[in-house]
Every structure is written in structure tokens, then in C-alpha cells.
Scaffold this motif. Structure first.
Motif, PDB file in Angstrom:
ATOM      1  N   ASP A  38     -26.778 -40.879 -48.591  1.00 39.06           N
ATOM      2  CA  ASP A  38     -26.001 -40.793 -49.821  1.00 39.06           C
ATOM      3  C   ASP A  38     -26.442 -39.497 -50.514  1.00 39.06           C
ATOM      4  O   ASP A  38     -27.590 -39.387 -50.943  1.00 39.06           O
ATOM      5  N   VAL A  39     -25.538 -38.515 -50.611  1.00 36.62           N
ATOM      6  CA  VAL A  39     -25.927 -37.164 -51.032  1.00 36.62           C
ATOM      7  C   VAL A  39     -25.309 -36.775 -52.370  1.00 36.62           C
ATOM      8  O   VAL A  39     -24.125 -37.009 -52.614  1.00 36.62           O
ATOM      9  N   THR A  40     -26.139 -36.162 -53.225  1.00 33.96           N
ATOM     10  CA  THR A  40     -25.704 -35.549 -54.469  1.00 33.96           C
ATOM     11  C   THR A  40     -26.073 -34.074 -54.406  1.00 33.96           C
ATOM     12  O   THR A  40     -27.201 -33.731 -54.041  1.00 33.96           O
ATOM     13  N   ILE A  41     -25.126 -33.211 -54.749  1.00 32.40           N
ATOM     14  CA  ILE A  41     -25.373 -31.768 -54.770  1.00 32.40           C
ATOM     15  C   ILE A  41     -25.455 -31.318 -56.222  1.00 32.40           C
ATOM     16  O   ILE A  41     -24.563 -31.603 -57.013  1.00 32.40           O
ATOM     17  N   TYR A  42     -26.524 -30.598 -56.554  1.00 26.90           N
ATOM     18  CA  TYR A  42     -26.719 -30.062 -57.896  1.00 26.90           C
ATOM     19  C   TYR A  42     -26.379 -28.574 -57.898  1.00 26.90           C
ATOM     20  O   TYR A  42     -26.773 -27.827 -56.999  1.00 26.90           O
ATOM     21  N   LEU A  68     -29.412 -31.876 -64.111  1.00 33.40           N
ATOM     22  CA  LEU A  68     -30.648 -31.952 -63.337  1.00 33.40           C
ATOM     23  C   LEU A  68     -31.247 -33.353 -63.423  1.00 33.40           C
ATOM     24  O   LEU A  68     -31.809 -33.857 -62.448  1.00 33.40           O
ATOM     25  N   LYS A  69     -31.091 -34.009 -64.571  1.00 37.56           N
ATOM     26  CA  LYS A  69     -31.590 -35.375 -64.719  1.00 37.56           C
ATOM     27  C   LYS A  69     -30.888 -36.310 -63.736  1.00 37.56           C
ATOM     28  O   LYS A  69     -31.529 -37.111 -63.060  1.00 37.56           O
ATOM     29  N   GLU A  70     -29.578 -36.209 -63.662  1.00 32.86           N
ATOM     30  CA  GLU A  70     -28.826 -37.053 -62.731  1.00 32.86           C
ATOM     31  C   GLU A  70     -29.202 -36.766 -61.286  1.00 32.86           C
ATOM     32  O   GLU A  70     -29.373 -37.664 -60.474  1.00 32.86           O
ATOM     33  N   ALA A  71     -29.365 -35.483 -60.956  1.00 36.96           N
ATOM     34  CA  ALA A  71     -29.734 -35.101 -59.597  1.00 36.96           C
ATOM     35  C   ALA A  71     -31.130 -35.590 -59.238  1.00 36.96           C
ATOM     36  O   ALA A  71     -31.374 -36.017 -58.112  1.00 36.96           O
ATOM     37  N   SER A  72     -32.031 -35.571 -60.197  1.00 39.11           N
ATOM     38  CA  SER A  72     -33.415 -35.958 -59.890  1.00 39.11           C
ATOM     39  C   SER A  72     -33.579 -37.467 -59.740  1.00 39.11           C
ATOM     40  O   SER A  72     -34.533 -37.928 -59.128  1.00 39.11           O
ATOM     41  N   THR A  73     -32.640 -38.230 -60.263  1.00 39.07           N
ATOM     42  CA  THR A  73     -32.707 -39.682 -60.087  1.00 39.07           C
ATOM     43  C   THR A  73     -31.796 -40.143 -58.979  1.00 39.07           C
ATOM     44  O   THR A  73     -31.861 -41.303 -58.573  1.00 39.07           O
ATOM     45  N   ALA A  74     -30.934 -39.257 -58.470  1.00 39.33           N
ATOM     46  CA  ALA A  74     -30.015 -39.540 -57.350  1.00 39.33           C
ATOM     47  C   ALA A  74     -29.335 -40.885 -57.488  1.00 39.33           C
ATOM     48  O   ALA A  74     -29.425 -41.746 -56.641  1.00 39.33           O
ATOM     49  N   GLN A  75     -28.632 -41.074 -58.593  1.00 33.33           N
ATOM     50  CA  GLN A  75     -27.965 -42.356 -58.835  1.00 33.33           C
ATOM     51  C   GLN A  75     -26.589 -42.368 -58.266  1.00 33.33           C
ATOM     52  O   GLN A  75     -25.751 -41.648 -58.412  1.00 33.33           O
ATOM     53  N   ASP A  87     -17.315 -38.953 -50.569  1.00 31.87           N
ATOM     54  CA  ASP A  87     -18.401 -39.677 -51.236  1.00 31.87           C
ATOM     55  C   ASP A  87     -19.608 -38.800 -51.574  1.00 31.87           C
ATOM     56  O   ASP A  87     -20.569 -39.279 -52.156  1.00 31.87           O
ATOM     57  N   VAL A  88     -19.559 -37.510 -51.248  1.00 25.60           N
ATOM     58  CA  VAL A  88     -20.617 -36.594 -51.687  1.00 25.60           C
ATOM     59  C   VAL A  88     -20.398 -36.339 -53.170  1.00 25.60           C
ATOM     60  O   VAL A  88     -19.304 -36.010 -53.598  1.00 25.60           O
ATOM     61  N   LYS A  89     -21.459 -36.523 -53.957  1.00 23.42           N
ATOM     62  CA  LYS A  89     -21.355 -36.357 -55.406  1.00 23.42           C
ATOM     63  C   LYS A  89     -21.803 -34.953 -55.807  1.00 23.42           C
ATOM     64  O   LYS A  89     -22.687 -34.379 -55.184  1.00 23.42           O
ATOM     65  N   PHE A  90     -21.181 -34.425 -56.855  1.00 24.91           N
ATOM     66  CA  PHE A  90     -21.555 -33.132 -57.408  1.00 24.91           C
ATOM     67  C   PHE A  90     -21.978 -33.344 -58.853  1.00 24.91           C
ATOM     68  O   PHE A  90     -21.356 -34.124 -59.570  1.00 24.91           O
ATOM     69  N   THR A  91     -23.034 -32.648 -59.261  1.00 28.61           N
ATOM     70  CA  THR A  91     -23.500 -32.771 -60.644  1.00 28.61           C
ATOM     71  C   THR A  91     -24.108 -31.451 -61.103  1.00 28.61           C
ATOM     72  O   THR A  91     -24.644 -30.685 -60.306  1.00 28.61           O
ATOM     73  N   SER A  92     -23.991 -31.204 -62.395  1.00 34.86           N
ATOM     74  CA  SER A  92     -24.684 -30.072 -62.994  1.00 34.86           C
ATOM     75  C   SER A  92     -25.787 -30.572 -63.922  1.00 34.86           C
ATOM     76  O   SER A  92     -26.387 -29.813 -64.660  1.00 34.86           O
ATOM     77  N   LYS A 129     -17.076 -27.752 -56.064  1.00 34.93           N
ATOM     78  CA  LYS A 129     -16.782 -29.043 -56.670  1.00 34.93           C
ATOM     79  C   LYS A 129     -15.278 -29.339 -56.655  1.00 34.93           C
ATOM     80  O   LYS A 129     -14.877 -30.466 -56.390  1.00 34.93           O
ATOM     81  N   SER A 130     -14.460 -28.359 -56.889  1.00 31.59           N
ATOM     82  CA  SER A 130     -13.018 -28.604 -56.973  1.00 31.59           C
ATOM     83  C   SER A 130     -12.331 -28.659 -55.606  1.00 31.59           C
ATOM     84  O   SER A 130     -11.391 -29.421 -55.420  1.00 31.59           O
ATOM     85  N   THR A 131     -12.819 -27.873 -54.640  1.00 31.95           N
ATOM     86  CA  THR A 131     -12.163 -27.835 -53.330  1.00 31.95           C
ATOM     87  C   THR A 131     -12.864 -28.677 -52.270  1.00 31.95           C
ATOM     88  O   THR A 131     -12.281 -28.967 -51.237  1.00 31.95           O
TER      89      THR A 131
END
Length: 68
Positions: free
Chosen positions: A25-29, A61-68, A54-59, A41-43
Motif C-alpha cells: 500500500d503506497v503513498t507518494i509525498y 509530510l504528517k500524512e506521509a509519515s503515518t502512511a494512513q 490505489d496509489v495515494k498522493f500527498t503533500s 498527481k493529476s495524470t
């Protein structure tokens, strides 16, 4: 496993794609003001790889560090 990749350049993008490809389960910061992050993020592609829906994108850092 939940994994965050900090950075969405060519290497970070490939690592994120591969980790998702093998079942994680991957999140990209990325920085919100970075044009490369906005495009990714858009394409959902970096011109070489296409990211699953299902790959998540976030800007956030808090969200990325908890990988929710």
C-alpha cells in the motif's frame, strides 16, 4: 505493508511503482508547489510509468509519515 515514498522524481517514482507492483500500500509525498508533483498527481504517470488508482498522493509530510 504500508509504505510512503518521500520524493516523486524518477527514482522515487520508480521505487513507489515497484513497491505497489509487489503488493504494498503506497503513498507518494511531494511538494504541493512542485510542477512535477502536480503533473504526477493529476495524470498518474511520469511519462514512463503509470500508477495504479490505489496509489495515494500527498503533500502533507504528517500524512506521509503515518502512511494512513
Amino acid at each position: 505493508m504500508k509504505i510512503s515514498v518521500l520524493g516523486c522524481g524518477r527514482w522515487g517514482g520508480f521505487i513507489a511503482w515497484y513497491l505497489r507492483h509487489i503488493g504494498n500500500d503506497v503513498t507518494i509525498y511531494g511538494l504541493e508547489e512542485d510542477p512535477g508533483y502536480q503533473s504526477l498527481k493529476s495524470t498518474r504517470t511520469n511519462g514512463i510509468l503509470t500508477y495504479d488508482d490505489d496509489v495515494k498522493f500527498t503533500s502533507s509530510l504528517k500524512e506521509a509519515s503515518t502512511a494512513q
